[in-house]
Write an enzyme that holds these catalytic residues in place. Structure first.
Site, mmCIF file in Angstrom:
data_model
loop_
_atom_site.group_PDB
_atom_site.id
_atom_site.type_symbol
_atom_site.label_atom_id
_atom_site.label_comp_id
_atom_site.label_asym_id
_atom_site.label_seq_id
_atom_site.Cartn_x
_atom_site.Cartn_y
_atom_site.Cartn_z
ATOM 1 N N LYS A 196 86.580 133.418 100.794
ATOM 2 C CA LYS A 196 87.551 132.411 101.232
ATOM 3 C C LYS A 196 88.882 132.416 100.449
ATOM 4 O O LYS A 196 89.131 133.321 99.812
ATOM 5 C CB LYS A 196 86.745 131.013 100.732
ATOM 6 C CG LYS A 196 85.309 130.943 101.210
ATOM 7 C CD LYS A 196 85.444 130.770 102.977
ATOM 8 C CE LYS A 196 84.017 130.997 103.625
ATOM 9 N NZ LYS A 196 83.053 129.994 103.144
HETATM 10 C C1 LIG Z 1 81.570 129.626 103.776
HETATM 11 C C2 LIG Z 1 81.301 128.449 104.562
HETATM 12 C C3 LIG Z 1 80.304 127.403 104.318
HETATM 13 C C4 LIG Z 1 79.302 127.521 102.957
HETATM 14 O O1 LIG Z 1 80.274 127.773 101.630
HETATM 15 P P1 LIG Z 1 79.278 128.303 100.555
HETATM 16 O O2 LIG Z 1 80.397 128.318 99.433
HETATM 17 O O3 LIG Z 1 79.223 129.698 100.715
HETATM 18 O O4 LIG Z 1 78.032 127.780 100.379
HETATM 19 C C5 LIG Z 1 80.390 126.063 105.000
HETATM 20 N N1 LIG Z 1 80.863 126.015 106.124
HETATM 21 C C6 LIG Z 1 81.827 127.369 106.760
HETATM 22 C C7 LIG Z 1 82.624 126.886 107.913
HETATM 23 C C8 LIG Z 1 82.066 128.461 105.872
HETATM 24 O O5 LIG Z 1 82.938 129.390 106.185
#
Ligand SMILES: *Cc1c(COP(=O)(O)O)cnc(C)c1O
Length: 396
Positions: A196
């Site tokens: 991210k």
């Molecule tokens: C990455 C992501 C999540 C989950 O996040 P984590 O930190 O991996 O638990 C939820 N929704 C979307 C759209 C994501 O890209």
């Protein structure tokens, strides 16, 4: 003469695989983590609040509550909204499964509404089609980094007494009609997984302007206990009460030190992503065979991803063949996402299958995500464009 594809024994565009995403951790980030490791508080300490305050300020929300992952943040959001058995929550199918799993954690029912064909974002008209007397909330997913049409979604929510949750795991630093992502939904959810925009290793955040929802999330992340360890220590008291069923969804001070350090660089990270995306757009504008996802004039995408759709009608080439050909050229492409309800668990549990959201399903068959991350060089970008062109030339 066409260049021989790597898939057919030719030499690849680059010698080493270019990943589709990658974190950027520098010496000052490492120093910030080491400083917390030398301090008294590894968890439940002051760095968590410092990160929360800085993040809330950054996105322009009144409150931010940090948790152990984006998934925990989504679960906490469903708990704060008191989603329970019999409640329906409308959600986009074109997302990571966690966006919908959080509804099931609370025994609610996910209801999938289709996406807009150009943006692949939750379509407000489709949301209206899926409303029922049991609908309690909408989870909008800012796919690839572009904010959803929150004015339209909130107008529906207002008319029907629903809450809007923004799954903003892709869109921190995005903008909708001049407004920053972070206060567009009643609750806004972020992830700090390494792919991210900024990372804490694992981590997540919920932002809101509602003090009561923020307080419910704070308790939920700490077993449902109404005071935390540090508050009790400050008052010299042993007594605490568990007032609701919560979890250990806490994030540590170690992780928040990394987050706080990364937050300073977030604008530069996102600017670089936008710059690379603009160069992809330019390169593909005149290229028959692939179409980038449209970003509307009233939005700014934070470009977590750069997805394109293969024009299968124009090329004698399937998405999977294009994927394999790009991989062979050492371009680390990916696919985001199989519509959530087509995962075996969903098919079994909710007795659903193909046909539920035709636009999302058609998009899935054509989608490819190209590499995009802040440290990607101009040469890396040119490799991707060269590989795409090489493959399209050889199939046309
Ligand atoms: C990455 C992501 C999540 C989950 O996040 P984590 O930190 O991996 O638990 C939820 N929704 C979307 C759209 C994501 O890209």
């Amino acid at each position: 003469m066409f260049e021989q594809l790597a898939l057919h024994g030719g030499s690849p565009v680059r010698p080493l695989l270019l990943p589709y995403g990658k974190q950027q951790v520098e010496e000052d980030d490492i120093a910030a983590v080491v400083e917390v490791l030398r301090s008294d508080w590894l968890t439940v300490g002051p760095t968590i609040e410092a990160f929360e305050e800085a993040f809330a300020h950054f996105v322009g929300a009144s409150y931010a509550v940090a948790v152990s992952s984006g998934t925990a943040a989504l679960h906490a959001a469903m708990h704060a909204l008191e989603i329970g058995s019999g409640d329906e929550v409308i959600v986009s199918p074109l997302t990571f499964a966690a966006s919908a799993n959080c509804i099931i954690y609370q025994n609610g029912t996910p209801v999938f509404a289709d996406v807009e064909p150009d943006t692949l974002l939750l379509d407000p008209h489709q949301v209206e089609e899926k409303l029922s007397a049991r609908t309690k909330a909408i989870i909008a997913v800012d796919y690839a980094g572009q904010p959803c049409d929150y004015d339209a979604l909130k107008a529906i929510a207002r008319r029907h007494g629903l809450a809007v949750v923004a799954d903003a795991c892709h869109s921190v630093e995005g903008r909708y009609r001049g407004r920053a992502v972070g206060a567009l939904g009643d609750l806004n959810v972020f992830s700090f997984h390494p792919v991210k925009h900024l990372t804490t290793g694992e981590g997540g955040m919920v932002t809101t302007n509602d003090a009561e929802l923020a307080q419910r999330i704070r308790m939920f992340r700490n077993h449902g206990v109404s005071t935390d360890h540090r508050q009790r220590a400050a008052h010299g008291s042993y007594y605490y009460e568990m007032v609701t069923l919560g979890y250990n969804y806490r994030i540590s001070d170690i992780q928040c030190a990394l987050g706080l350090s990364q937050l300073k660089k977030l604008p530069a990270f996102v600017r670089r992503r936008q710059e690379l995306a603009a160069r992809y757009d330019e390169a593909f504008a005149t290229l028959e065979g692939i179409v980038p996802v449209n970003v509307r004039a009233d939005r700014v995408s934070a470009y977590h991803l750069y997805p394109v759709r293969c024009r299968l009608d124009a090329l004698d080439l399937t998405r999977d063949a294009m994927y394999a050909a790009l991989r062979a050229e050492n371009i680390g492409v990916n696919v985001h996402y199989l519509p959530v309800y087509l995962h075996p668990y969903y098919r079994r549990r909710f007795n659903v299958g193909p046909g539920l959201c035709p636009i999302a399903e058609a998009a899935y068959k054509r989608l490819l995500t190209l590499p995009l991350f802040p440290r990607m060089t101009d040469e890396d970008l040119m490799d991707v464009i060269a590989a795409v062109k090489k493959i399209i030339r050889s199939y046309r």
